[in-house]
Scaffold this active site. Structure first.
Site, PDB file in Angstrom:
ATOM      1  N   ASP A   1       0.838  -1.197   0.000  1.00 41.23           N
ATOM      2  CA  ASP A   1       0.000   0.000   0.000  1.00 41.23           C
ATOM      3  C   ASP A   1       0.878   1.253   0.000  1.00 41.23           C
ATOM      4  O   ASP A   1       2.022   1.224   0.457  1.00 41.23           O
ATOM      5  CB  ASP A   1      -0.863  -0.056   1.273  1.00 41.23           C
ATOM      6  CG  ASP A   1      -1.764   1.141   1.425  1.00 41.23           C
ATOM      7  OD1 ASP A   1      -2.317   1.620   0.416  1.00 41.23           O
ATOM      8  OD2 ASP A   1      -1.933   1.600   2.576  1.00 41.23           O
TER       9      ASP A   1
ATOM     10  N   ASP B   1      -0.430   4.954   0.904  1.00 41.02           N
ATOM     11  CA  ASP B   1      -0.741   5.922   1.965  1.00 41.02           C
ATOM     12  C   ASP B   1      -0.601   5.313   3.358  1.00 41.02           C
ATOM     13  O   ASP B   1      -1.213   4.292   3.651  1.00 41.02           O
ATOM     14  CB  ASP B   1      -2.179   6.441   1.798  1.00 41.02           C
ATOM     15  CG  ASP B   1      -2.318   7.254   0.523  1.00 41.02           C
ATOM     16  OD1 ASP B   1      -1.360   7.951   0.169  1.00 41.02           O
ATOM     17  OD2 ASP B   1      -3.380   7.184  -0.111  1.00 41.02           O
TER      18      ASP B   1
END
Lengths: 178, 178
Positions: free
Chosen positions: B7, B9
């Protein structure tokens, strides 16, 4: 309900028609019938110019919609779990254009249903509708090869020539076109 | 070799630090220690303003890189099949910013390894490193919950507090930090 993964270029969007129109603007006349069976590299009078179109603002934003795509994708979306998966990452300026194109022509597709990737090896589902073997070959589910001039000689997966054919496979008995 | 899905963020990019800096610019002082255990909705002094930041050009482009992320992702990339998968579709203007951010800070990641999606339910692999249960819950492989203030009270998956912890799990014996 099946998970159906749908490609954009040459499946939802008529990329070939867009190339022909852009080549015409540059003074080239391209006969659609002459493209059949040719690779993307051999297809057009000037491959370098074709590549340049792909980096030109507006090329992805203004593509025509493939015949019957809206009607069938909308019906699929009511019956199945639909994802639009486009290998957009090679042309990063296309990302926002492809997103806006979907919003305009397929407003019933939510942002949760869109994925832009480099490699489709990452995604899994029950059906993939795509015109490229490089995407279908790595897919775990059923593969539907959407006819495009570059793939007419390939005899590997279930072929769908049009969106009507897609409806016959994935929406049997719906009689969308009667 | 495992397929590792990472991922962006709050995992590769320090979104919290970016929020704190942008709130500071607007006259708010946010104490990082006070964020712990709070949902994203409760976290900041003005949720509407926080939402507005997410739609402001530059917010995604200029995030600080998470400590040790570059070193560990580069080592993972030599050992494993790495994909960067970001739920970018809710904020379409972030697409190009996230792409450029990756090019700047993780130049060894090719466009083939990047995917921007709405829902991560679409992707499959061996490991997913993410700070959100909404992404991890639907994943078929091993789940690594990357610590972020909003998830500190969750006790569901293997927790990694830092990129050093990720290296301990996925690069055992590499001694990157000795």
């Amino acid at each position: 309900m099946a998970r159906v993964i749908i490609d954009m270029d040459e499946v939802m969007a008529d990329t070939i028609a867009q190339f022909i129109a852009w080549f015409q603007r540059e003074g080239y006349n391209v006969d659609p019938a002459a493209l059949e069976g040719k690779s993307v590299q051999q297809m057009f009078p000037d491959y370098e110019l074709a590549r340049r179109f792909l980096y030109t603002p507006g090329f992805f934003r203004n593509k025509p919609v493939m015949k019957d795509a809206q009607k069938v994708v909308e019906a699929l979306n009511q019956e199945h779990e639909v994802f639009i998966v486009s290998a957009a990452m090679e042309f990063p300026q296309s990302l926002i254009e492809k997103y806006e194109w979907l919003q305009e022509h397929f407003p019933f597709i939510t942002w949760q249903q869109i994925a832009f990737c480099g490699s489709k090896a990452l995604v899994h589902g029950d059906y993939m509708i795509d015109d490229h073997l490089k995407n279908l070959d790595y897919f775990n589910g059923e593969k539907l090869l959407f006819t495009s001039p570059h793939n007419t000689t390939i005899d590997k997966y279930t072929r769908v020539n049009t969106w009507r054919d897609v409806a016959d496979v994935l929406l049997p008995g719906h009689q969308l076109f009667n």
